[in-house]
Every structure is written in structure tokens, then in C-alpha cells.
Design a protein around this motif. Structure first.
Motif, PDB file in Angstrom:
ATOM      1  N   TYR A 144     -10.013 -11.168  14.588  1.00 63.46           N
ATOM      2  CA  TYR A 144     -10.724 -11.609  13.321  1.00 63.46           C
ATOM      3  C   TYR A 144     -11.532 -12.953  13.521  1.00 63.46           C
ATOM      4  CZ  TYR A 144     -11.084 -10.858   8.295  1.00 63.46           C
ATOM      5  OH  TYR A 144     -11.742 -10.662   7.113  1.00 63.46           O
ATOM      6  N   SER A 146     -14.502 -13.822  12.559  1.00 62.76           N
ATOM      7  CA  SER A 146     -15.378 -14.602  11.855  1.00 62.76           C
ATOM      8  C   SER A 146     -14.436 -15.716  10.978  1.00 62.76           C
ATOM      9  CB  SER A 146     -15.734 -13.575  10.515  1.00 62.76           C
ATOM     10  OG  SER A 146     -14.520 -12.909   9.765  1.00 62.76           O
ATOM     11  N   ARG A 150     -15.666 -19.555  11.178  1.00 60.45           N
ATOM     12  CA  ARG A 150     -15.720 -20.660  10.025  1.00 60.45           C
ATOM     13  C   ARG A 150     -14.744 -21.721  10.143  1.00 60.45           C
ATOM     14  NH1 ARG A 150     -17.894 -17.599   5.783  1.00 60.45           N
ATOM     15  NH2 ARG A 150     -17.359 -15.511   5.823  1.00 60.45           N
ATOM     16  N   GLU A 180     -10.527 -20.662   3.051  1.00 56.88           N
ATOM     17  CA  GLU A 180     -10.648 -20.282   1.514  1.00 56.88           C
ATOM     18  C   GLU A 180      -9.905 -18.658   0.785  1.00 56.88           C
ATOM     19  OE1 GLU A 180     -11.882 -22.276  -1.279  1.00 56.88           O
ATOM     20  OE2 GLU A 180     -11.349 -23.578   0.493  1.00 56.88           O
ATOM     21  N   MET A 182      -6.950 -15.940   0.546  1.00 60.85           N
ATOM     22  CA  MET A 182      -5.565 -15.762   0.619  1.00 60.85           C
ATOM     23  C   MET A 182      -5.234 -15.196   2.174  1.00 60.85           C
ATOM     24  SD  MET A 182      -2.875 -13.223   0.373  1.00 60.85           S
ATOM     25  CE  MET A 182      -2.135 -12.461  -0.886  1.00 60.85           C
ATOM     26  N   GLY A 183      -5.792 -14.324   2.562  1.00 59.11           N
ATOM     27  CA  GLY A 183      -5.672 -13.971   3.841  1.00 59.11           C
ATOM     28  C   GLY A 183      -4.722 -12.840   4.191  1.00 59.11           C
ATOM     29  N   ASN A 185      -5.393  -9.649   4.488  1.00 59.07           N
ATOM     30  CA  ASN A 185      -6.091  -8.675   5.260  1.00 59.07           C
ATOM     31  C   ASN A 185      -6.413  -9.250   6.637  1.00 59.07           C
ATOM     32  OD1 ASN A 185      -6.380  -6.332   3.426  1.00 59.07           O
ATOM     33  ND2 ASN A 185      -7.761  -7.462   2.377  1.00 59.07           N
ATOM     34  N   ASN A 213       4.817 -12.867   2.253  1.00 57.45           N
ATOM     35  CA  ASN A 213       4.538 -13.545   0.849  1.00 57.45           C
ATOM     36  C   ASN A 213       5.331 -14.750   0.863  1.00 57.45           C
ATOM     37  OD1 ASN A 213       3.710 -10.413   0.190  1.00 57.45           O
ATOM     38  ND2 ASN A 213       2.274 -12.128  -0.544  1.00 57.45           N
ATOM     39  N   ASP A 277      -4.110 -12.528  -6.603  1.00 57.48           N
ATOM     40  CA  ASP A 277      -3.171 -11.636  -6.607  1.00 57.48           C
ATOM     41  C   ASP A 277      -1.800 -12.075  -7.226  1.00 57.48           C
ATOM     42  OD1 ASP A 277      -1.098 -10.064  -6.148  1.00 57.48           O
ATOM     43  OD2 ASP A 277      -2.063  -9.417  -4.149  1.00 57.48           O
ATOM     44  N   GLY A 324     -12.377 -13.515  -1.677  1.00 58.95           N
ATOM     45  CA  GLY A 324     -11.803 -12.702  -1.271  1.00 58.95           C
ATOM     46  C   GLY A 324     -11.354 -11.704  -2.258  1.00 58.95           C
ATOM     47  N   GLY A 325     -10.438 -10.395  -1.972  1.00 56.57           N
ATOM     48  CA  GLY A 325     -10.131  -9.801  -3.036  1.00 56.57           C
ATOM     49  C   GLY A 325     -11.087  -9.154  -4.014  1.00 56.57           C
TER      50      GLY A 325
HETATM   51  P1  NDP Z   1     -10.399 -10.334   2.211  1.00 56.93           P
HETATM   52  O1  NDP Z   1     -10.018  -8.947   2.735  1.00 56.93           O
HETATM   53  O2  NDP Z   1     -11.208 -10.337   0.971  1.00 56.93           O
HETATM   54  O3  NDP Z   1     -10.791 -11.634   2.990  1.00 56.93           O
HETATM   55  C1  NDP Z   1     -11.650 -12.513   2.643  1.00 56.93           C
HETATM   56  C2  NDP Z   1     -13.137 -12.450   2.589  1.00 56.93           C
HETATM   57  O4  NDP Z   1     -13.735 -13.645   2.236  1.00 56.93           O
HETATM   58  C3  NDP Z   1     -13.725 -12.248   4.036  1.00 56.93           C
HETATM   59  O5  NDP Z   1     -14.547 -11.009   3.976  1.00 56.93           O
HETATM   60  C4  NDP Z   1     -14.087 -13.490   4.327  1.00 56.93           C
HETATM   61  O6  NDP Z   1     -15.440 -13.206   5.223  1.00 56.93           O
HETATM   62  C5  NDP Z   1     -14.795 -14.163   3.189  1.00 56.93           C
HETATM   63  N1  NDP Z   1     -14.715 -15.525   3.148  1.00 56.93           N
HETATM   64  C6  NDP Z   1     -15.950 -15.914   3.026  1.00 56.93           C
HETATM   65  N2  NDP Z   1     -15.915 -17.404   2.811  1.00 56.93           N
HETATM   66  C7  NDP Z   1     -14.739 -17.647   3.359  1.00 56.93           C
HETATM   67  C8  NDP Z   1     -13.961 -19.010   3.711  1.00 56.93           C
HETATM   68  N3  NDP Z   1     -14.502 -20.269   3.505  1.00 56.93           N
HETATM   69  N4  NDP Z   1     -12.669 -18.687   4.041  1.00 56.93           N
HETATM   70  C9  NDP Z   1     -12.277 -17.523   4.318  1.00 56.93           C
HETATM   71  N5  NDP Z   1     -12.827 -16.218   3.879  1.00 56.93           N
HETATM   72  C10 NDP Z   1     -13.914 -16.386   3.474  1.00 56.93           C
HETATM   73  O7  NDP Z   1      -9.094 -11.126   1.554  1.00 56.93           O
HETATM   74  P2  NDP Z   1      -7.960 -11.495   1.962  1.00 56.93           P
HETATM   75  O8  NDP Z   1      -7.771 -11.321   3.406  1.00 56.93           O
HETATM   76  O9  NDP Z   1      -7.789 -12.832   1.553  1.00 56.93           O
HETATM   77  O10 NDP Z   1      -6.910 -10.528   1.464  1.00 56.93           O
HETATM   78  C11 NDP Z   1      -6.537 -10.664  -0.035  1.00 56.93           C
HETATM   79  C12 NDP Z   1      -6.151  -9.437  -0.414  1.00 56.93           C
HETATM   80  O11 NDP Z   1      -5.370  -8.644   0.175  1.00 56.93           O
HETATM   81  C13 NDP Z   1      -5.803  -9.396  -1.940  1.00 56.93           C
HETATM   82  O12 NDP Z   1      -6.807  -8.278  -2.592  1.00 56.93           O
HETATM   83  C14 NDP Z   1      -4.468  -9.017  -1.873  1.00 56.93           C
HETATM   84  O13 NDP Z   1      -4.222  -8.116  -3.305  1.00 56.93           O
HETATM   85  C15 NDP Z   1      -4.466  -7.698  -0.799  1.00 56.93           C
HETATM   86  N6  NDP Z   1      -3.309  -7.537  -0.107  1.00 56.93           N
HETATM   87  C16 NDP Z   1      -2.204  -8.597  -0.555  1.00 56.93           C
HETATM   88  C17 NDP Z   1      -0.991  -7.975   0.475  1.00 56.93           C
HETATM   89  C18 NDP Z   1       0.161  -9.062  -0.021  1.00 56.93           C
HETATM   90  O14 NDP Z   1       0.210 -10.234  -0.486  1.00 56.93           O
HETATM   91  N7  NDP Z   1       1.417  -8.606   0.740  1.00 56.93           N
HETATM   92  C19 NDP Z   1      -1.113  -7.112   1.229  1.00 56.93           C
HETATM   93  C20 NDP Z   1      -2.258  -6.174   1.652  1.00 56.93           C
HETATM   94  C21 NDP Z   1      -3.451  -6.680   0.778  1.00 56.93           C
HETATM   95  P3  NDP Z   1     -15.349 -13.002   6.844  1.00 56.93           P
HETATM   96  O15 NDP Z   1     -14.846 -11.645   6.863  1.00 56.93           O
HETATM   97  O16 NDP Z   1     -16.605 -12.807   7.137  1.00 56.93           O
HETATM   98  O17 NDP Z   1     -14.396 -13.921   7.699  1.00 56.93           O
END
Ligand code: NDP
Length: 422
Positions: A144, A146, A150, A180, A182-183, A185, A213, A277, A324-325
Motif C-alpha cells: 500500500y 500511497s 503520504r 486521515e 480509518m484504514g 482497506n 476493531n 463507520d 475514505g469510506g
Molecule cells: P478507504 O479504502 O476509502 O481508504 C482511504 C482513502 O483515503 C484512500 O483512497 C486514500 O488514498 C485516501 N486518502 C486521501 N488522503 C488521505 C490521508 N491524508 N490519509 C489517509 N488516506 C487518505 O478507507 P479505509 O481504508 O479507511 O477503510 C474504511 C472503510 O472500510 C469504511 O468504509 C469501513 O466501513 C470499511 N470496512 C471496515 C471494516 C472493519 O471495520 N472491520 C472491514 C472492512 C471494511 P490513497 O489510496 O491514495 O492512499
């Protein structure tokens, strides 16, 4: 600023929107979204989840003048439960008098794990994993890139051997700075990328690779100190009873569950409004309530006899995100974030933990004082009046009459409404 919010609860929706406009906290775009009550459109909803047949609405409210770390916020709430918003406003006002809530972010990292079984020599496996830490972190970060670009990424690995009913698990915990987001994915992608290396290092089999979690590396604390007299006429007596209620919620799981439910009346409302979430936050905090072995009340209230203050404290895992999300997708979430001046993840977490403590204060104050039904029944009467078919024109009169009834129920409400709707 404070003045324009006075009597906000007595205004109609148009007047409230005027106050929001006067407060100048929303961008033009977000103000328009709010004024037009623009919500998630069908096509967007249809692309978000499966089998969509429509969209679903809930009331969208605000708690103004909520002070956290010296800043005043207009906090967005999405809840269907009467009295939650009023209770938080009330407690927020009391705490604001003595400077508001003070918070601290203890850390902001997420944890995920890979569980392995059929490991012949668990001690050797743990040794090998720890020796390969740097390589494993590199593999995770390459999966990962990206987040590394950052400034975040995988930063540590811990290992445990856990046994259940004769099965030994080697569990590898990956700790990631998700910045920024939740992370979920991000973590899941990194953890899956580690499976092959871990199977080879342990000579075992990977069972699963997934975010946890139980976010003990995302702890946030909030505290407040309230002079006894700010709690009302019998403030000291109330403060002592709130301290007892806090102890009771540590002693009795039946009470602890409801004590914590009250805290989440506020937190869930703001988590939903902020597009985060809420199941993840509930899972994090409810599991954290068992950290000492038994499920306990999450907040602590004590009386400081020297300063004549009631002191409230809470520590919660609060891994919320600003990106995200679905955060950037739902128009109401954009407005809600706008009301909070588009907070980063840490600021949002601080507001949320403070809202939890405020909501808890309001509930305990009512419970150990007049009881909660007094306030609740007024709002319950309103719900009954709506269910019975009261109109905007007659709802206030219906509620007033209904509250005087011996049996305040739907049948009584219907009788009163019939009279008005004749
Ligand atoms: P995302 O997969 O949407 O990842 C975050 C996105 O934000 C990435 O595309 C990232 O871009 C972008 N981004 C932009 N600026 C920043 C920054 N400053 N810091 C970090 N990211 C940045 O979301 P998460 O990985 O956070 O996952 C959350 C989602 O997963 C929620 O919808 C949740 O419901 C779901 N989920 C929850 C689970 C659980 O709680 N057990 C299990 C599975 C899913 P880039 O890719 O370019 O870095």
C-alpha cells in the motif's frame, strides 16, 4: 457568536437555517445543500451498496456552543431518539461555563492481525517473525505505497501465541499509521500481502488476515471539571450522587451496559453524521469496556472536595476518519463536516469523545436527580401525537393535553387528535 444561538431550540427550521447562515460556518455550496435538504441521491446510493430500493432518512440536528480544547463547535447529530440532542446541549452548556472539555490524543494507529495455526514450533516461529520484522514491514508497505508516500504506513509488528481448546494460534499484529483514514482497506491489503511470508517463516497455515476493531492504539481521553454550583441548587448533592452512579456502573454489568448506551446516544449520532463507520466505533469502544476483565462503565466521575468540583474523565478508542469510506460521497456528511469546520481525524475524535462524556453527564444528572422520565415523557408525548396523526398546526396543543392524561398512550393521543382534526 454565542448570542445568535440563544433560543435556537424554540425557532422553526427556516429561522434555524438563518442562524446557521449568520454564523457563517458553512461554505455557500454546503449552505445550499442544507437549505435544499439535499440528501443522498438514488444513483449514488445504488453504487454504494447492493440491492438498493431507495434511501432512508433520519433527523439531522445540531448542538451549538459545544466547547472542546478551547474551541466552540456546532456539532451535527443524526439520531431518531428524542431528548438526545437536548441532553447533550444542556450538558455542553454546563461544561462550557468552566472552560469546556479538554482532550488528549494518546495515539492514532490501527492494528490488524494474521492468525496462523498448525505451527509445529511456536517459540521458533515467534523468534523468526521478530527477526524478520523489517522485511515484513517492508512487504506490508510495498502492498500500500500511497499511505507511505503520504507519511504513514506500517510501523511495528508484535506477536503472541494464544491457545483455545487445544489449538495454538500464532498471531501477528501489524501496527499501521493510517493518517486521515480509518484504514480498514489499507490494513486488510497489507495483512493479506504478509500471509505468504508468514506461512513460510512459521511453517504454519494462515487462517485469516484482517483489521482488528479493538483499536487500543487509537485512544483519546476527554475530561471536564464542573463547579458544584453549576449543577444547580443542590449541586454538591447531585455531584456526590453522580460519583456514586459512576461507581455503580463499574460494579454492575446490568448498569454498565445502559451507562455506556447513554454515552453512545451521543457518539453514534455524531459518528453517523460525520460519515464514519459506526459499527467499527461501537465494536472498538464496547470491547474496550472489558479491558479490565469485566464489562464496565466507560466514564469515571469523582468529586474533588478541595476545589468543590465534579470531575469527569473518559478514555475511548476513537479511530474515526476525515477521508475514505463514504465520507466524500454523502451530501449531508459534507454539510455535517462543514459545520465542524472540516476537522481532521484527530480533532473529530476529540469532539466525539467529549460528546460521549457530555451525554453521560446529562443522563446521570437526570437519573440521580429527578429521574429521566420527566424530560423523556414530554418528547414521548410528541412522538405519540405524531403517530396519532397530529398536524403541524395542532401538535403543540395535542401534546399539552396528552401530558395531562392519566394514561399517556397512543389511544389517548388518538382521542385528542380526533377532536382537533374534526
Ligand atoms: P478507504 O479504502 O476509502 O481508504 C482511504 C482513502 O483515503 C484512500 O483512497 C486514500 O488514498 C485516501 N486518502 C486521501 N488522503 C488521505 C490521508 N491524508 N490519509 C489517509 N488516506 C487518505 O478507507 P479505509 O481504508 O479507511 O477503510 C474504511 C472503510 O472500510 C469504511 O468504509 C469501513 O466501513 C470499511 N470496512 C471496515 C471494516 C472493519 O471495520 N472491520 C472491514 C472492512 C471494511 P490513497 O489510496 O491514495 O492512499
Amino acid at each position: 457568536m454565542e448570542k445568535i444561538w440563544s433560543g435556537f431550540y424554540k425557532k422553526n427550521i427556516d429561522e434555524r437555517l438563518e442562524v446557521i447562515e449568520q454564523a457563517d460556518i458553512l461554505s455557500k455550496e454546503h449552505l445550499e445543500l442544507l437549505k435544499n435538504n439535499e440528501v443522498l441521491d438514488f444513483d449514488t446510493a445504488n453504487n454504494m451498496v447492493e440491492n438498493v430500493i431507495g434511501t432512508f432518512s433520519l433527523p439531522f440536528s445540531v448542538v451549538p456552543n459545544f466547547t472542546v480544547d478551547g474551541k466552540q463547535y456546532v456539532v451535527p447529530f443524526v439520531t431518531e431518539e428524542p431528548s438526545v440532542v437536548a441532553a447533550c446541549s444542556n450538558a455542553g452548556k454546563i461544561v462550557a461555563k468552566s472552560g469546556g472539555f479538554k482532550t488528549e490524543i494518546l495515539d492514532r494507529k490501527m492494528i490488524g492481525h494474521v492468525a496462523l495455526y498448525d505451527v509445529a514450533d511456536t517459540t521458533l516461529a515467534v523468534e523468526r517473525i521478530l527477526q524478520s520484522k523489517e522485511l515484513l514491514l517492508k512487504t506490508a508497505n510495498e502492498a500500500y505505497p500511497s499511505i507511505v508516500a503520504r507519511g504513514g504506513g506500517a510501523c511495528d509488528i508484535e506477536v503472541k501465541v494464544l491457545s483455545e481448546e487445544g489449538v495454538d494460534f500464532v498471531v501477528v499484529y501489524l501496527i499501521v499509521d493510517t493518517l486521515e483514514a480509518m484504514g480498514a482497506n489499507m490494513l486488510n491489503t497489507m495483512l493479506e500481502a504478509l500471509k505468504v511470508s508468514l506461512e513460510s517463516l512459521t511453517e504454519g497455515v494462515a487462517l485469516m488476515a484482517i483489521l482488528s476493531n479493538y483499536a487500543t492504539r487509537s485512544l483519546v481521553t476527554a475530561e471536564c471539571s464542573i463547579p458544584f454550583e453549576d449543577l444547580g441548587e443542590n449541586g454538591e448533592y447531585l455531584a456526590k450522587r453522580i460519583e456514586l452512579a459512576s461507581k455503580f456502573a463499574k460494579a454492575d454489568v446490568y448498569r454498565a451496559a445502559t451507562h455506556n448506551k447513554g454515552i453512545f446516544n451521543g457518539i453514534d449520532s455524531v459518528v453517523i453524521a460525520s460519515g464514519n463507520d459506526w459499527r467499527a466505533i461501537e465494536a472498538a469502544c464496547q470491547s474496550y469496556a472489558t479491558k479490565d476483565g469485566n464489562y464496565k462503565g466507560l466514564s469515571t466521575w469523582r468529586c474533588d472536595e478541595a476545589s468543590k468540583e465534579l470531575v469527569g474523565e473518559i478514555a475511548l478508542p476513537m479511530p474515526v476518519a476525515s477521508v475514505g469510506g463514504s465520507i466524500g460521497i454523502n451530501p449531508t456528511v459534507k454539510v455535517a463536516r462543514g459545520l465542524l469546520n472540516n476537522p481532521d481525524a484527530k480533532t473529530l475524535a476529540s469532539i466525539l469523545v467529549s460528546v460521549g462524556l457530555a451525554q453521560n453527564l446529562a443522563a446521570l444528572k437526570a437519573l440521580v436527580g429527578d429521574g429521566i422520565q420527566k424530560g423523556h415523557m414530554k418528547l414521548h408525548a410528541k412522538s405519540l401525537a405524531i403517530l396519532a396523526g397530529a398536524t403541524n398546526e395542532n401538535i403543540e396543543s395535542v401534546v399539552e393535553e396528552l401530558r395531562k392524561e392519566k394514561h399517556m398512550n397512543l389511544a389517548s393521543a388518538k382521542k385528542i387528535v380526533e377532536k382537533y382534526n374534526k
